[in-house]
Design a protein around this motif. Structure first.
Motif, PDB file in Angstrom:
ATOM      1  N   ILE A  41    -110.278  67.411  48.948  1.00 20.17           N
ATOM      2  CA  ILE A  41    -110.262  68.467  49.961  1.00 20.17           C
ATOM      3  C   ILE A  41    -110.338  67.867  51.359  1.00 20.17           C
TER       4      ILE A  41
ATOM      5  N   ALA B 164    -107.213  65.362  51.929  1.00 19.26           N
ATOM      6  CA  ALA B 164    -105.965  65.799  51.310  1.00 19.26           C
ATOM      7  C   ALA B 164    -104.778  65.707  52.258  1.00 19.26           C
ATOM      8  N   HIS B 165    -103.597  65.542  51.665  1.00 19.64           N
ATOM      9  CA  HIS B 165    -102.354  65.653  52.425  1.00 19.64           C
ATOM     10  C   HIS B 165    -102.214  67.085  52.935  1.00 19.64           C
TER      11      HIS B 165
ATOM     12  N   ASN C 270    -103.940  68.956  54.964  1.00 17.45           N
ATOM     13  CA  ASN C 270    -105.055  69.844  55.304  1.00 17.45           C
ATOM     14  C   ASN C 270    -105.305  69.902  56.806  1.00 17.45           C
TER      15      ASN C 270
ATOM     16  N   ALA D 203    -106.819  67.819  58.765  1.00 17.40           N
ATOM     17  CA  ALA D 203    -107.997  67.107  59.271  1.00 17.40           C
ATOM     18  C   ALA D 203    -107.581  65.788  59.911  1.00 17.40           C
TER      19      ALA D 203
ATOM     20  N   VAL E  11    -112.674  68.717  61.050  1.00 17.60           N
ATOM     21  CA  VAL E  11    -112.135  69.934  60.440  1.00 17.60           C
ATOM     22  C   VAL E  11    -111.100  70.563  61.382  1.00 17.60           C
TER      23      VAL E  11
ATOM     24  N   LEU F  67    -112.442  74.754  57.179  1.00 20.22           N
ATOM     25  CA  LEU F  67    -112.239  74.131  55.874  1.00 20.22           C
ATOM     26  C   LEU F  67    -113.398  74.516  54.962  1.00 20.22           C
TER      27      LEU F  67
ATOM     28  N   VAL G 299    -115.378  73.575  51.625  1.00 25.75           N
ATOM     29  CA  VAL G 299    -115.588  72.470  50.691  1.00 25.75           C
ATOM     30  C   VAL G 299    -116.685  72.859  49.717  1.00 25.75           C
TER      31      VAL G 299
ATOM     32  N   GLY H 237    -105.346  60.043  50.158  1.00 25.10           N
ATOM     33  CA  GLY H 237    -104.652  60.887  51.116  1.00 25.10           C
ATOM     34  C   GLY H 237    -103.746  60.111  52.051  1.00 25.10           C
TER      35      GLY H 237
END
Length: 548
Positions: A104, A107-108, A110, A112, A428, A433, A435, A490
């Motif tokens: 999370i 991750a690809h 997302n 962040a 974030v 986000l 989690v 990631g």
């Protein structure tokens, strides 16, 4: 509140110059206290309820002190054991010690981004490691990543094997000397006793890693194995050396000093780590402290090593295929190559990432095999059965592919001694986000500590502190692979992981096939110190040739 928190160093210094001392004595402490209390009570990120050390709720100083003392991962692990999976490490930094959080947070797609922690690692200019802008990182990664494809990595195998052979020739020479004269120390840190050569293997694997990366990245080794010494060259005038790129200078000669590269790399890691966890507006002030000044000097010197090596390589045109030639030939999506500063910055990243990680991991693996004779004997049996007498020195890439127990030994070493053990911080993105049921709003910094998830008893078993390669054949493979995080995951994961693992396979297979290792003190734990990477401090082992 905004005016207090967003003052940069220049603004603060301007205020100081325009007030008298009595006013300053009242205002400065008041501003300092407000800058730390207001964010806690305002709680704009909604994280006040998350537990953690008392001081960490109000100030980044707690994490700064922990990082400076060199045992951050162990301390954060203890905090998770005390408080649970969510721990507040700083006013706006939450550590999440759950394996499912990896996919999370890192991750690809997302959104962040890397936090301002990475600004403390910038030298020369931003490279693929410390670039925070998503589009700039994608541009750099496009140029760099193809260099480390599985196909490209195999091309580097002969260079790796060459320097592994050089190390073993040195050890063979010292083993012979130890057998001839078992009376004691030769003055260079080795001695003979009980039919073995006794030495600290950490410096030697440092020499090996630096010579390999020097050969791969810059066309020539640093010569540490041959000299049996931590040594590299740095230009006295870095700016002048950089400015001479591309000029008609066939000799590439500049005035240089010899410096201890490994020591400087260690100092640079400790400095950047301790500085990176502090707020940006603190950093100009703490750099005035002597310890930080020394670290800043190490950053500059390490950059000089890269500048010197790149200049020397480019001043001697060659058809040789190495990392630098591939970097120079690389193009982004617009067909543009890297400029000279960018090329040198990426070469510096290769120097750092390709030396420290390999030497730290090799040392830890040797330590754990030496401390577990049964495991070492089992590995010896696999090496003897699968490799036999093929090539009396360094193993090949084809050979190490058929060694499952060796792979388990390496993986177990990377699990229990993750050289990249800390939680890499991410900011974030817009929209927040969630989690594991906890929502974090935009701007919150989150991380997942590898050291702690590598000790999750639900994944690895109750004996998580025991070096036991057999767990890699016994337990849930999918769960272990999802949790195993030696190279991060990631889009910002280590681009050189294929090369790093091949190096470890060839090094460990070659050394363990030829030598038997024992510890001088079987009860002595492997002492470590953590800058950005978690490093062994010493590993005194007894070495004996297995064929004599």
């Amino acid at each position: 509140m905004q005016s207090v928190l967003d003052l940069d160093a220049h603004a603060v210094l301007a205020i100081i110059r325009n007030v008298d001392l009595s006013t300053l004595a009242v205002v400065a402490p008041s501003l300092f206290v407000l800058a730390h209390l207001v964010p806690y009570f305002w709680d704009s990120h909604g994280i006040r309820s998350i537990p953690g050390p008392f001081l960490a709720k109000f100030t980044d100083a707690w994490l700064g002190l922990v990082s400076k003392h060199g045992h951050r991962s162990e301390v954060v692990h203890a905090m998770h054991q005390k408080y649970g999976p969510f721990v507040r490490l700083a006013p706006n930094h939450i550590s999440i010690a759950e394996p499912d959080a990896l996919a999370i947070v890192y991750a690809h797609g997302n959104g962040a981004l890397k936090s301002n922690f990475y600004d403390a690692f910038v030298s020369i200019r931003r490279g693929v490691f410390n670039t925070r802008d998503r589009f700039e990182h994608a541009r750099k990664r496009k140029i760099v990543s193809h260099i480390f494809s599985q196909k490209s990595v195999v091309e580097f195998e002969p260079h790796i094997r060459l320097h592994v052979k050089d190390l073993m020739k040195q050890w063979d020479r010292l083993c012979l000397g130890a057998l001839k004269d078992a009376s004691g120390d030769d003055g260079d840190g080795w001695y003979g006793r009980d039919g073995r050569l006794w030495l600290d293997c950490l410096p030697w694997v440092n020499y090996l890693a630096f010579d390999i990366v020097g050969d791969l990245a810059f066309g020539a080794p640093f010569g540490m194995i041959e000299a049996a010494k931590d040594i590299a060259k740095v230009p006295r005038n870095q700016a002048g050396a950089m400015d001479s790129y591309g000029k008609d200078d066939s000799s590439g000669e500049v005035d240089v000093d010899e410096v201890p590269a490994v020591k400087i790399l260690n100092g640079r890691g400790e400095y950047s780590m301790a500085l990176g966890v502090l707020p940006p507006w603190w950093r100009p002030f703490v750099r005035l402290i002597p310890w930080y000044r020394r670290g800043s000097a190490d950053v500059k010197t390490l950059a000089g090593i890269a500048i010197m090596a790149v200049k020397k390589r480019l001043s001697m045109p060659t058809d040789r295929v190495d990392l630098l030639s591939k970097l120079k030939a690389g193009r982004d999506s617009n067909g543009n190559p890297m400029g000279r500063e960018e090329l040198t910055a990426e070469a510096l990243t290769l120097l750092i990432a390709g030396s420290d990680t390999t030497s730290n991991s090799t040392c830890a693996i040797i330590y754990h095999l030496a401390s577990n004779p049964h495991t070492q004997a089992k590995l010896h049996a696999e090496l003897d059965e699968q490799l036999g007498t093929e090539d009396e020195l360094a193993a090949t890439a084809d050979q190490v592919k058929r060694l499952p127990y060796l792979e388990a030994c390496i993986n177990e070493g990377l699990r229990i001694h993750s050289t990249s053990a800390l939680g890499l911080p991410r900011v974030v993105p817009e929209g927040g986000l969630t989690v594991l049921g906890q929502f974090f709003p935009e701007g919150t910094v989150v991380s997942v500590p590898s050291y702690t998830i590598h000790r999750d008893t639900g994944i690895w078993g109750e004996d998580v502190e025991v070096y036991r390669p057999e767990r890699w054949f016994e337990r849930d493979q999918a769960a272990m692979q999802k949790t195993f995080n030696p190279f991060s995951v990631g889009p910002r994961a280590c681009v050189g992981r294929n090369l790093a693992f091949l190096e470890l396979q060839i090094i460990c297979a070659s050394l363990l096939r030829r030598y038997e290792f024992v510890l001088r003190d079987p009860e002595m734990p492997l002492e470590t110190s953590e800058g950005f990477l978690r490093k062994p401090l010493k590993c005194m082992v007894g070495i004996k040739r297995r064929d004599v």
